[in-house]
Design a protein around this motif. Structure first.
Motif, PDB file in Angstrom:
ATOM      1  N   LEU A 122       9.295   5.648 -12.445  1.00  0.00           N
ATOM      2  CA  LEU A 122      10.062   4.628 -11.723  1.00  0.00           C
ATOM      3  C   LEU A 122       9.413   4.292 -10.386  1.00  0.00           C
ATOM      4  CD1 LEU A 122      13.710   5.849 -12.436  1.00  0.00           C
ATOM      5  CD2 LEU A 122      12.613   3.789 -13.315  1.00  0.00           C
ATOM      6  N   THR A 123       8.869   5.315  -9.708  1.00  0.00           N
ATOM      7  CA  THR A 123       8.211   5.071  -8.427  1.00  0.00           C
ATOM      8  C   THR A 123       6.959   4.220  -8.614  1.00  0.00           C
ATOM      9  OG1 THR A 123       9.015   7.208  -7.618  1.00  0.00           O
ATOM     10  CG2 THR A 123       7.258   6.166  -6.372  1.00  0.00           C
ATOM     11  N   GLU A 151      11.001  14.877 -13.559  1.00  0.00           N
ATOM     12  CA  GLU A 151       9.972  14.534 -12.582  1.00  0.00           C
ATOM     13  C   GLU A 151       9.097  13.395 -13.101  1.00  0.00           C
ATOM     14  OE1 GLU A 151       7.373  14.474  -9.322  1.00  0.00           O
ATOM     15  OE2 GLU A 151       9.454  15.100  -9.604  1.00  0.00           O
ATOM     16  N   LEU A 152       8.768  13.422 -14.386  1.00  0.00           N
ATOM     17  CA  LEU A 152       7.984  12.330 -14.967  1.00  0.00           C
ATOM     18  C   LEU A 152       8.739  11.012 -14.891  1.00  0.00           C
ATOM     19  CD1 LEU A 152       6.358  13.949 -18.132  1.00  0.00           C
ATOM     20  CD2 LEU A 152       5.172  13.062 -16.124  1.00  0.00           C
ATOM     21  N   ALA A 210       0.825  -1.210   0.000  1.00  0.00           N
ATOM     22  CA  ALA A 210       0.000   0.000   0.000  1.00  0.00           C
ATOM     23  C   ALA A 210       0.858   1.258   0.000  1.00  0.00           C
ATOM     24  CB  ALA A 210      -0.938  -0.005   1.207  1.00  0.00           C
ATOM     25  N   ARG A 211       1.894   1.270   0.820  1.00  0.00           N
ATOM     26  CA  ARG A 211       2.746   2.464   0.902  1.00  0.00           C
ATOM     27  C   ARG A 211       3.561   2.653  -0.379  1.00  0.00           C
ATOM     28  NH1 ARG A 211       3.611   4.779   5.816  1.00  0.00           N
ATOM     29  NH2 ARG A 211       5.842   5.090   5.470  1.00  0.00           N
ATOM     30  N   ALA A 212       3.980   1.542  -0.990  1.00  0.00           N
ATOM     31  CA  ALA A 212       4.717   1.644  -2.250  1.00  0.00           C
ATOM     32  C   ALA A 212       3.804   2.169  -3.366  1.00  0.00           C
ATOM     33  CB  ALA A 212       5.306   0.294  -2.638  1.00  0.00           C
ATOM     34  N   LEU A 213       2.560   1.694  -3.393  1.00  0.00           N
ATOM     35  CA  LEU A 213       1.606   2.182  -4.383  1.00  0.00           C
ATOM     36  C   LEU A 213       1.305   3.663  -4.156  1.00  0.00           C
ATOM     37  CD1 LEU A 213      -0.932  -0.783  -4.503  1.00  0.00           C
ATOM     38  CD2 LEU A 213       0.505  -0.011  -6.402  1.00  0.00           C
ATOM     39  N   ALA A 214       1.142   4.052  -2.896  1.00  0.00           N
ATOM     40  CA  ALA A 214       0.831   5.446  -2.586  1.00  0.00           C
ATOM     41  C   ALA A 214       1.974   6.380  -2.980  1.00  0.00           C
ATOM     42  CB  ALA A 214       0.520   5.589  -1.100  1.00  0.00           C
ATOM     43  N   ALA A 215       3.196   5.906  -2.844  1.00  0.00           N
ATOM     44  CA  ALA A 215       4.349   6.739  -3.209  1.00  0.00           C
ATOM     45  C   ALA A 215       4.341   7.084  -4.686  1.00  0.00           C
ATOM     46  CB  ALA A 215       5.646   6.023  -2.839  1.00  0.00           C
ATOM     47  N   GLY A 216       3.849   6.164  -5.518  1.00  0.00           N
ATOM     48  CA  GLY A 216       3.856   6.405  -6.950  1.00  0.00           C
ATOM     49  C   GLY A 216       2.551   6.919  -7.506  1.00  0.00           C
ATOM     50  N   HIS A 217       1.427   6.464  -6.932  1.00  0.00           N
ATOM     51  CA  HIS A 217       0.112   6.771  -7.496  1.00  0.00           C
ATOM     52  C   HIS A 217      -0.740   7.673  -6.620  1.00  0.00           C
ATOM     53  CE1 HIS A 217       0.479   3.572 -10.603  1.00  0.00           C
ATOM     54  NE2 HIS A 217       1.170   2.949  -9.674  1.00  0.00           N
ATOM     55  N   SER A 227       4.117  -1.146  -8.468  1.00  0.00           N
ATOM     56  CA  SER A 227       3.558  -2.319  -9.147  1.00  0.00           C
ATOM     57  C   SER A 227       4.297  -3.586  -8.735  1.00  0.00           C
ATOM     58  CB  SER A 227       3.644  -2.130 -10.668  1.00  0.00           C
ATOM     59  OG  SER A 227       2.839  -1.051 -11.091  1.00  0.00           O
ATOM     60  N   ALA A 228       5.620  -3.480  -8.574  1.00  0.00           N
ATOM     61  CA  ALA A 228       6.403  -4.637  -8.145  1.00  0.00           C
ATOM     62  C   ALA A 228       6.002  -5.079  -6.745  1.00  0.00           C
ATOM     63  CB  ALA A 228       7.894  -4.312  -8.193  1.00  0.00           C
TER      64      ALA A 228
END
Length: 237
Positions: free
Chosen positions: A216-217, A210-211, A54-61, A222-223
């Motif tokens: 990458l984030t 930034e994009l 969840a935290r990894a997804l939140a960092a990117g999305h 997703s990983a």
């Protein structure tokens, strides 16, 4: 279900409060928890993996997307989870395409010979004749916010300053090159504030970086989700 954990164990590992851990369970970011006979919540390493995802997804999305994905996963709705994730990636792709269009406008501007008009106070018909378009086209560009002619107080007629006539010429040339309004508008805005095409390009280079960082984030998010789905046994082979 794995080793038993306390809410405080998850909170410390993630650097959040125990109340946030409880909130994540209530909002579906984490899977449901069992309780002991005395009413204490029982967490496991599955919850720890869910929190990581969840935290990894939140960092990117962002948290809204992360929440929608995780709630779908915990509702056994993998199709919806992936659809939400795909939509987020598509939005990033759209931004990348818009940036490429603006950069294309800048490339065209470098080759344009657009001398300023030799005088100001030009009427709309004079500007239209000078740049080879009809007056309704200039009115359309004005309605889209690309041009800002002034109005004579006594007659209400549009008048174009030398700089505004130059911008009209730039728009005409860019439109002939089939550049979209969405790409032309930010370039004109930058030129109005005294920026040069080179300066605008330097600013856009920062947006390109930034994009790349966001892309990458999101890949890392997703990983992390894929690893969590593997743990739950909900992947499709």
């Amino acid at each position: 279900m794995g080793d038993r954990l306390r809410a405080v164990d998850l909170a410390r590992a993630a650097g959040i409060s125990t109340q946030q851990v409880r909130n994540y369970v209530e909002t579906g970011l984490l899977p449901p928890v069992e309780r002991t006979d005395s009413g204490y919540r029982v967490f496991t390493d599955v919850h720890a993996d869910a929190l990581t995802a969840a935290r990894a997804l939140a960092a990117g999305h962002g948290w809204p997307t992360a929440g929608a994905v995780m709630r779908a996963v915990h509702g056994d709705d993998l199709e919806t989870a992936l659809a939400v994730l795909d939509a987020s990636h598509a939005e990033l792709h759209r931004e990348r395409g818009e940036l490429a269009e603006v950069l294309g406008v800048l490339d065209t501007l470098v080759t344009l010979d657009t001398p300023a008009a030799d005088r100001g106070g030009l009427r709309i018909g004079e500007v239209a004749d000078a740049i080879g378009v009809r007056t309704p086209v200039l009115r359309l560009w004005e309605a889209r916010g690309l041009l800002r002619p002034t109005r004579e107080r006594s007659t209400g007629y549009r008048t174009y300053s030398a700089s505004e006539a130059r911008l009209a010429r730039i728009v005409a040339l860019l439109r002939r090159g089939e550049h979209p309004f969405s790409a032309i508008a930010p370039v004109l805005a930058a030129l109005r504030t005294g920026g040069s095409p080179e300066r605008v390009r330097a600013e856009l280079a920062g947006r390109e970086r930034e994009l790349l960082r966001r892309s990458l984030t999101r890949l890392r998010g997703s990983a992390a989700l894929d690893a969590y789905l593997e743990r739950l046994g909900r992947t499709v082979r």
